[in-house]
Write an enzyme that holds these catalytic residues in place. Structure first.
Site, PDB file in Angstrom:
ATOM      1  N   LYS A  88       0.815  -1.230   0.000  1.00 31.35           N
ATOM      2  CA  LYS A  88       0.000   0.000   0.000  1.00 31.35           C
ATOM      3  C   LYS A  88       0.844   1.274   0.000  1.00 31.35           C
ATOM      4  CE  LYS A  88      -3.952  -2.115   2.267  1.00 31.35           C
ATOM      5  NZ  LYS A  88      -4.985  -2.008   3.290  1.00 31.35           N
ATOM      6  N   ASP A 124      -9.591   2.687   2.811  1.00 31.52           N
ATOM      7  CA  ASP A 124      -9.570   2.052   4.140  1.00 31.52           C
ATOM      8  C   ASP A 124     -10.113   3.000   5.204  1.00 31.52           C
ATOM      9  OD1 ASP A 124      -8.497  -0.387   3.347  1.00 31.52           O
ATOM     10  OD2 ASP A 124      -6.431   0.302   3.560  1.00 31.52           O
TER      11      ASP A 124
END
Ligand code: ATR
Length: 302
Positions: A88, A124
């Protein structure tokens, strides 16, 4: 649906990638390892329900090769991708453009290819905010939040989202407190309206501080194994609290069990996983994510 794992070598040509399949691969989750990912179980039924002829695949990408993988997917005409652990942070550097939330979180989990460019988002943090709304009918605005095990990527995303949404106070807790001191300083400078503090997991004052918080979140990896203890003492929980564990498998961790015993309202990470996925799908196909179909797809594998 939750089947094979593709490798970098499968990206050399469409013929290879789509051999023995009626529909072309158009979306992928990139990780290492990636075999366990629940994302295909959510996104493939969504594509099917929307009448989009395409496959959502799992792609294993070794550390250091994210940019190369994204460039291949772009050249192959993919719509986009999800990016998971451990890529990420590297994915952010591979992007031509990154949205504001992803830049503030410092990580990218959703990619869309736009006119030959790689554009990145992070769903997220926003997915967590939606999960909290759905589970506890509250926004993060004005809340006092404690994040336990804030030294990893999930802790950083959630702490940042709390600040973006106007939480009053965010207490970051970690076993190794030195690991979160920099994060506390950076967030404190960037979001002066939210108070940030760090505290060690073994600090004798921890439970007193915890009881002043309304929302308790576990972002540590402790709880992934069914026999894991809770990172927090049970006496840190109180009846007035909302308690959220980002872990969804097993569905009831020791963290949540202890909170239930103290009378708190609890929820697990299923809703965060679902909502980050819904937000990602809406980036690829605006306003089209079929929430309930994605929920039942995810439920079938978790
Ligand atoms: P990531 O989410 O980036 O994969 P991780 O390495 O899995 O990160 O760690 C997530 C968090 O779980 C960290 O805050 C870690 O604490 P440390 O920074 O002190 O290592 C926490 N964690 C992992 N195992 C733990 C344990 N046994 N007790 C307490 N915290 C733990």
């Amino acid at each position: 649906m939750n089947g094979e794992v593709y490798q970098m070598s499968d990206l050399i040509a469409r013929d290879v990638l789509d051999a023995f399949h009626e529909k072309p691969a158009i979306l992928a989750v990139i990780g290492c390892p990636v075999g366990h990912s629940a994302s295909p179980a959510m996104h493939q039924p969504a594509l099917d329900a929307c009448g989009i002829s395409g496959r959502y695949i799992k792609l294993e990408v070794p550390v250091g090769r994210v940019m190369e993988a994204l460039q291949h997917l772009n050249e192959l005409g993919f719509v986009g991708a999800n990016v998971t652990v451990p890529h990420k942070f590297a994915a952010l550097d591979a992007c031509h453009q990154v949205d504001e939330a992803a830049r503030q979180i410092g990580a990218v989990n959703t990619i869309r290819f736009v006119d030959g460019e790689i554009h990145g988002w992070n769903t997220d943090g926003p997915g967590f905010a939606r999960a909290i709304e759905e589970e506890f009918q509250t926004s993060l605005a004005g809340l006092r939040v404690m994040i336990v095990g804030a030294g990893g990527g999930a802790g950083q995303a959630i702490a940042t989202q709390c600040a973006i949404d106007g939480a009053q106070r965010v207490i970051l807790v970690n076993r190794t407190v030195e690991k979160i001191d920099t994060l506390v300083q950076v967030l404190g400078r960037r979001f002066p309206a939210t108070q940030f503090h760090s505290i060690a997991l073994n600090d004798p004052q921890l439970c007193g501080v915890a009881k002043q918080c309304q929302l308790m979140v576990n972002t540590s990896s402790l709880g992934l194994r069914p026999d894991d203890p809770s990172p927090l003492s049970a006496t840190c929980f109180a009846r007035h609290q909302w308690v959220y564990d980002t872990i969804y498998k097993p569905p009831l961790t020791s963290f949540l069990r202890d909170a239930i015993k103290q009378g708190a309202e609890v929820a697990n990470g299923f809703s965060m996983l679902l909502h980050q996925g819904v937000l990602a799908y809406n980036i690829w196909y605006p306003k089209q994510a079929p929430l309930e179909i994605m929920r039942s797809g995810l439920r079938s594998v978790s």
